[in-house]
Design an enzyme around this catalytic site. Structure first.
Site, PDB file in Angstrom:
ATOM      1  N   MET A  25       0.810  -1.214   0.000  1.00 34.96           N
ATOM      2  CA  MET A  25       0.000   0.000   0.000  1.00 34.96           C
ATOM      3  C   MET A  25       0.850   1.274   0.000  1.00 34.96           C
ATOM      4  O   MET A  25       0.607   2.204   0.764  1.00 34.96           O
ATOM      5  CB  MET A  25      -0.925  -0.003   1.235  1.00 34.96           C
ATOM      6  CG  MET A  25      -1.815  -1.223   1.316  1.00 34.96           C
ATOM      7  SD  MET A  25      -2.931  -1.347  -0.085  1.00 34.96           S
ATOM      8  CE  MET A  25      -4.141  -0.143   0.404  1.00 34.96           C
TER       9      MET A  25
ATOM     10  N   HIS B 251      -3.999  -5.368  -9.135  1.00 37.71           N
ATOM     11  CA  HIS B 251      -5.028  -4.437  -8.681  1.00 37.71           C
ATOM     12  C   HIS B 251      -6.407  -5.073  -8.915  1.00 37.71           C
ATOM     13  O   HIS B 251      -6.642  -5.651  -9.978  1.00 37.71           O
ATOM     14  CB  HIS B 251      -4.912  -3.116  -9.457  1.00 37.71           C
ATOM     15  CG  HIS B 251      -5.907  -2.100  -8.997  1.00 37.71           C
ATOM     16  ND1 HIS B 251      -5.759  -1.414  -7.813  1.00 37.71           N
ATOM     17  CD2 HIS B 251      -7.075  -1.683  -9.539  1.00 37.71           C
ATOM     18  CE1 HIS B 251      -6.798  -0.611  -7.646  1.00 37.71           C
ATOM     19  NE2 HIS B 251      -7.607  -0.747  -8.684  1.00 37.71           N
TER      20      HIS B 251
END
Ligand code: GRF
Length: 201
Positions: free
Chosen positions: A90, A109
């Protein structure tokens, strides 16, 4: 010699485990040289260690982006990592990091990019009302969820779906296509024209 992967995580590490499972089952020719988490709260660290992988936490909190990335690059280089796989990592990478591994960084993703980049991609898909979503593996540049697309898989969005149901359906595809994309990136049997990753070198 099996090619050496470095896997960067921030969370539970299910993609990491799927990659490790595919390697163990002989479906992916590679080895995981190092797993790095940027937070000690990443459950994937324990999952990695439990299966005997080298897994370290390098905390990113309060660090300048490039200073942090220099630490990462140092460790990845020390372990002779040839391909860096972001698996729920992240943080945006700096231009410095990207330059150190040109076209040698992949990310996964949970949407069909360029739709729904950023956080909570599954929620974005539900709120937008799309009938299909999915997942994308792409080469990483210093922009968020950008870079040439290596692999995608689509799943339907069903009327009864909440975020968790859609995320689970997408995740099953993530676990399949990430290893396929890694195999392609390692095998080198592709060329990049513009944004297109075309099979055949
Ligand atoms: C996945 O949905 C991935 O697409 C996104 O973050 C999530 C990571 O899940 N980038 P996990 O840590 O691999 O289980």
């Amino acid at each position: 010699m099996k090619k050496r992967l470095g896997i960067l995580i921030s969370g539970r590490g299910s993609n990491l485990e799927a990659i490790a499972d595919n390697i163990d089952a002989g479906r992916l020719e590679a080895q995981i040289a190092l797993v790095i988490a940027n937070t000690p709260r990443a459950a994937g660290l324990e999952r990695a260690r439990a299966r005997g992988l080298k897994a370290e936490c390098i905390r990113s909190r309060a660090m300048e982006r490039e200073d942090y990335d220099r630490l990462l690059v140092e460790r990845l280089r020390a372990e002779r990592v040839e391909l860096v796989c972001l698996a729920g990592f992240m943080r945006l990478l700096s231009a410095y990091f990207v330059e150190q591994f040109p076209q040698r960084i992949l990310n996964i993703h949970p949407s069909l990019l360029p739709a729904f980049p950023g956080l909570e991609a599954q929620r974005q898909a539900l709120e937008h009302g799309v009938r299909f979503s999915g997942c994308t593996v792409h080469f990483v540049d210093e922009r968020l969820d950008a870079g040439p697309i290596v692999a995608q898989a689509a799943v339907p969005v069903l009327d009864g779906d909440d975020e968790a149901a859609l995320a689970a359906r997408i995740l099953a595809q993530e676990h399949r296509i990430y290893s396929e994309a890694i195999a392609l990136a390692l095998g080198g049997d592709y060329r990049i024209e513009g944004r297109r990753v075309l099979r055949g070198g």
